[in-house]
Design a protein around this motif. Structure first.
Motif, mmCIF file in Angstrom:
data_model
loop_
_atom_site.group_PDB
_atom_site.id
_atom_site.type_symbol
_atom_site.label_atom_id
_atom_site.label_comp_id
_atom_site.label_asym_id
_atom_site.label_seq_id
_atom_site.Cartn_x
_atom_site.Cartn_y
_atom_site.Cartn_z
ATOM 1 N N PHE A 23 0.819 -1.209 0.000
ATOM 2 C CA PHE A 23 0.000 0.000 0.000
ATOM 3 C C PHE A 23 0.856 1.263 0.000
ATOM 4 N N ILE A 24 1.965 1.246 0.695
ATOM 5 C CA ILE A 24 2.856 2.414 0.704
ATOM 6 C C ILE A 24 3.444 2.652 -0.682
ATOM 7 N N ASP A 34 -6.867 4.060 -7.425
ATOM 8 C CA ASP A 34 -8.209 3.563 -7.713
ATOM 9 C C ASP A 34 -8.267 2.073 -7.357
ATOM 10 N N TYR A 35 -9.326 1.403 -7.782
ATOM 11 C CA TYR A 35 -9.492 -0.008 -7.443
ATOM 12 C C TYR A 35 -8.403 -0.887 -8.057
ATOM 13 N N THR A 36 -7.993 -0.576 -9.260
ATOM 14 C CA THR A 36 -6.950 -1.365 -9.908
ATOM 15 C C THR A 36 -5.640 -1.280 -9.138
ATOM 16 N N SER A 37 -5.287 -0.069 -8.719
ATOM 17 C CA SER A 37 -4.045 0.078 -7.961
ATOM 18 C C SER A 37 -4.165 -0.557 -6.581
ATOM 19 N N VAL A 39 -5.853 -3.336 -5.969
ATOM 20 C CA VAL A 39 -5.664 -4.768 -6.221
ATOM 21 C C VAL A 39 -4.182 -5.069 -6.442
ATOM 22 N N VAL A 40 -3.497 -4.185 -7.158
ATOM 23 C CA VAL A 40 -2.063 -4.354 -7.375
ATOM 24 C C VAL A 40 -1.322 -4.296 -6.042
ATOM 25 N N ALA A 41 -1.724 -3.368 -5.172
ATOM 26 C CA ALA A 41 -1.086 -3.246 -3.857
ATOM 27 C C ALA A 41 -1.308 -4.497 -3.027
ATOM 28 N N ILE A 42 -2.508 -5.027 -3.059
ATOM 29 C CA ILE A 42 -2.804 -6.241 -2.289
ATOM 30 C C ILE A 42 -1.988 -7.416 -2.815
#
Length: 64
Positions: A23-24, A34-37, A39-42
């Motif tokens: 997340f950082i 946004d939601y895509t980023s 999901v990428v963070a997760i």
């Protein structure tokens, strides 16, 4: 494998730490996440957390 899953269940700290790193990284890379980023963070965080845990687990396993 059973021992790995049992120990994995007990130590979610490394996975949570990996999620925090993910997340950082995403908040620094994107101005408006946004939601895509998210999901990428997760996914990025889960991969880092799992790698941290697996590396510690494999080092302990070699010592035994």
């Amino acid at each position: 494998m059973k021992i790995y899953l049992k120990e994995r269940y007990k130590s979610y700290i490394s996975i949570t730490f990996g999620l925090l790193i993910g997340f950082i990284v995403v908040t620094f890379l994107f101005d408006k996440p946004d939601y895509t980023s998210a999901v990428v963070a997760i996914l990025f965080g889960l991969i880092i957390g799992e790698l941290l845990f697996y590396s510690r687990w494999s080092r302990r396993k070699k010592r035994e």
